[in-house]
Write a protein that holds these residues in place. Structure first.
Motif, PDB file in Angstrom:
ATOM      1  N   GLU A  74       0.821  -1.219   0.000  1.00  8.66           N
ATOM      2  CA  GLU A  74       0.000   0.000   0.000  1.00  8.66           C
ATOM      3  C   GLU A  74       0.848   1.260   0.000  1.00  8.66           C
ATOM      4  OE1 GLU A  74      -4.075  -1.623   2.169  1.00  8.66           O
ATOM      5  OE2 GLU A  74      -2.661  -0.400   3.322  1.00  8.66           O
ATOM      6  N   ILE A  75       1.939   1.272   0.779  1.00 12.98           N
ATOM      7  CA  ILE A  75       2.754   2.492   0.815  1.00 12.98           C
ATOM      8  C   ILE A  75       3.563   2.665  -0.465  1.00 12.98           C
ATOM      9  CG2 ILE A  75       2.866   2.501   3.347  1.00 12.98           C
ATOM     10  CD1 ILE A  75       5.760   1.517   3.155  1.00 12.98           C
ATOM     11  N   LYS A  76       3.682   1.613  -1.249  1.00 15.36           N
ATOM     12  CA  LYS A  76       4.288   1.757  -2.577  1.00 15.36           C
ATOM     13  C   LYS A  76       3.356   2.554  -3.480  1.00 15.36           C
ATOM     14  CE  LYS A  76       6.424  -0.827  -6.361  1.00 15.36           C
ATOM     15  NZ  LYS A  76       6.792  -2.176  -6.895  1.00 15.36           N
ATOM     16  N   ILE A  77       2.052   2.379  -3.283  1.00 15.02           N
ATOM     17  CA  ILE A  77       1.051   3.130  -4.048  1.00 15.02           C
ATOM     18  C   ILE A  77       0.892   4.544  -3.487  1.00 15.02           C
ATOM     19  CG2 ILE A  77      -1.385   3.211  -4.701  1.00 15.02           C
ATOM     20  CD1 ILE A  77      -1.395   0.129  -4.422  1.00 15.02           C
ATOM     21  N   LYS A  78       0.806   4.624  -2.157  1.00 17.78           N
ATOM     22  CA  LYS A  78       0.618   5.909  -1.488  1.00 17.78           C
ATOM     23  C   LYS A  78       1.409   5.892  -0.190  1.00 17.78           C
ATOM     24  CE  LYS A  78      -2.927   8.845   0.623  1.00 17.78           C
ATOM     25  NZ  LYS A  78      -4.364   8.993   0.957  1.00 17.78           N
ATOM     26  N   PHE A  79       2.509   6.641  -0.147  1.00 14.81           N
ATOM     27  CA  PHE A  79       3.357   6.625   1.045  1.00 14.81           C
ATOM     28  C   PHE A  79       2.732   7.507   2.127  1.00 14.81           C
ATOM     29  CE2 PHE A  79       6.908   7.623   3.789  1.00 14.81           C
ATOM     30  CZ  PHE A  79       7.504   6.370   3.932  1.00 14.81           C
ATOM     31  N   GLY A  98       0.373   1.116  16.695  1.00 13.24           N
ATOM     32  CA  GLY A  98       1.283   2.105  16.127  1.00 13.24           C
ATOM     33  C   GLY A  98       1.932   1.575  14.862  1.00 13.24           C
ATOM     34  N   GLU A  99       2.474   2.493  14.068  1.00 13.70           N
ATOM     35  CA  GLU A  99       3.086   2.108  12.797  1.00 13.70           C
ATOM     36  C   GLU A  99       4.315   2.969  12.496  1.00 13.70           C
ATOM     37  OE1 GLU A  99       1.385   3.378   8.849  1.00 13.70           O
ATOM     38  OE2 GLU A  99       1.211   1.181   8.561  1.00 13.70           O
ATOM     39  N   ASN A 100       5.361   2.331  11.990  1.00 14.17           N
ATOM     40  CA  ASN A 100       6.499   3.014  11.390  1.00 14.17           C
ATOM     41  C   ASN A 100       6.570   2.616   9.925  1.00 14.17           C
ATOM     42  OD1 ASN A 100       7.303   4.177  13.781  1.00 14.17           O
ATOM     43  ND2 ASN A 100       8.976   2.744  14.165  1.00 14.17           N
ATOM     44  N   ILE A 101       6.827   3.574   9.046  1.00 10.32           N
ATOM     45  CA  ILE A 101       6.995   3.270   7.628  1.00 10.32           C
ATOM     46  C   ILE A 101       8.253   3.952   7.117  1.00 10.32           C
ATOM     47  CG2 ILE A 101       4.559   2.872   7.165  1.00 10.32           C
ATOM     48  CD1 ILE A 101       4.345   5.687   6.036  1.00 10.32           C
ATOM     49  N   ALA A 102       8.822   3.402   6.050  1.00 10.94           N
ATOM     50  CA  ALA A 102      10.021   3.992   5.441  1.00 10.94           C
ATOM     51  C   ALA A 102      10.164   3.446   4.033  1.00 10.94           C
ATOM     52  CB  ALA A 102      11.261   3.667   6.263  1.00 10.94           C
ATOM     53  N   TYR A 103      10.930   4.154   3.198  1.00 15.31           N
ATOM     54  CA  TYR A 103      11.250   3.600   1.885  1.00 15.31           C
ATOM     55  C   TYR A 103      12.606   4.110   1.417  1.00 15.31           C
ATOM     56  CZ  TYR A 103      10.418   7.802  -0.993  1.00 15.31           C
ATOM     57  OH  TYR A 103      10.500   9.035  -1.574  1.00 15.31           O
ATOM     58  N   GLY A 104      13.238   3.318   0.569  1.00 21.62           N
ATOM     59  CA  GLY A 104      14.510   3.704  -0.016  1.00 21.62           C
ATOM     60  C   GLY A 104      15.721   3.033   0.604  1.00 21.62           C
TER      61      GLY A 104
END
Length: 257
Positions: A74-79, A98-104
Motif C-alpha cells: 500500500e505504501i508503494k502506491i501511497k506513502f 502504532g506504525e512506522n513506515i520507510a522507503y529507499g
C-alpha cells in the motif's frame, strides 16, 4: 490542504514521508511468533535497541506480520499512514496500536538507523508498552518497510509461521602462504554463515567458523599445512534465537602455497 507556496508544499511532503503515527485503538488478544529473512533481521535489531533501555523484547505476531506485508504494497502506491482506500493503517487489524513506515533504505541496518534517528519512530521502537510486532519488507526497485506494534504478549506458538530458509551461498577459494581465503556471495536476508572443513572429500567435516554478520562475505583460514583442504558452507537466518539453515554448498578444495 492547499499549498500556494511550492516550498511549503515540498516541506509538507518531506515531513509526511518521515512522520510516524501512534494511535490508540482496540486492544489485541492472541499473538504468535513469526518471521522471514529481512524481517527477522529488523526484529533482531529492534530487540537490541530495546535491550539497551531495559525494554522487553518484541515477538513477531502472525496477524501483524501479514498486515505489515499488505501495508508495504500500500505504501508503494501511497506513502502515507492513510491507506489508498482512505482508511487509517490500523483498520487492517484491531491489534495495531502504532506504525512506522520507510522507503529507499536497502538493508535492515539502514532502515533501523533512519528510524532510530527520528524521535517519533524511535519512541515506537522503544515503547515499553509494546509486546509484539509485525514487520514487512517489499523489494524490487525501491525498498519499502513497515513496522506494526501491539501491546499484547505473544501467544503459545499456534499457527506459527516458519522461518524462511535462506539460499545456499556460492563461494570461491584462493590460496595464500599457509592460508586459504574463502569468499562467498552475500545471501539476501541471511543472518550469518557457517564454514565447514575436511582433509578428505568424503571425510568428516568439522565446523571451522560461524559468522554472525550477514554482511560478511570473506573468511581466511590460517596456519595450514601443505595439503589439500575441502570446504563447504551454508547460510542461516535467525529469529528469537532459532536458526534456519540453507542447504550446504557443493564441496570445493584448495592447497595452500
Amino acid at each position: 490542504m492547499i499549498f500556494k507556496n511550492k516550498f511549503l508544499k515540498l516541506i509538507f511532503i518531506i515531513l509526511t514521508l518521515f512522520c510516524v503515527t501512534i494511535s490508540p485503538i482496540i486492544f489485541a488478544e492472541d499473538v504468535v511468533a513469526a518471521s522471514t529473512t529481512y524481517e527477522s533481521q529488523v526484529l533482531d535489531l529492534v530487540n537490541k535497541e530495546r535491550s539497551k533501555v531495559g525494554a522487553a523484547p518484541l515477538k513477531m505476531d502472525n496477524e501483524l506480520f501479514n498486515a505489515a506485508k499488505i501495508r508495504t504494497k500500500e505504501i508503494k502506491i501511497k506513502f502515507s499512514h492513510t491507506r489508498p482506500d482512505g482508511s487509517q493503517y490500523y483498520s487492517l487489524s484491531s491489534k495495531i496500536l502504532g506504525e512506522n513506515i520507510a522507503y529507499g533504505q536497502k538493508t535492515p541496518s539502514a532502515v533501523m538507523k533512519s528510524w532510530m534517528n527520528s524521535p517519533m519512530h524511535k519512541s515506537n521502537i522503544l515503547n515499553p508498552r509494546y509486546k509484539s510486532i509485525g514487520i514487512g519488507y517489499l523489494g524490487g526497485g525501491s525498498s519499502y518497510w513497515v513496522q506494526l506494534f501491539s501491546d499484547k504478549k505473544a501467544g503459545d506458538g499456534n499457527n506459527q509461521q516458519t522461518i524462511t530458509k535462506p539460499k545456499t551461498p556460492s563461494f570461491t577459494l584462493t590460496s595464500g602462504k599457509k592460508t586459504i581465503t574463502i569468499k562467498w556471495k552475500k545471501v539476501s536476508g541471511a543472518s550469518g554463515y557457517q564454514i565447514y572443513r575436511s582433509t578428505k572429500i568424503n571425510g568428516n567435516y568439522t565446523l571451522k567458523k560461524t559468522i554472525t554478520n550477514g554482511n560478511t562475505i570473506k573468511y581466511i583460514d590460517k596456519n595450514l599445512n601443505n595439503r589439500k583442504y575441502f570446504y563447504k558452507i551454508r547460510s542461516f537466518s535467525t529469529i528469537n534465537g532459532k536458526k534456519e539453515f540453507s542447504k550446504f554448498s557443493p564441496i570445493k578444495s584448495k592447497t595452500p602455497n
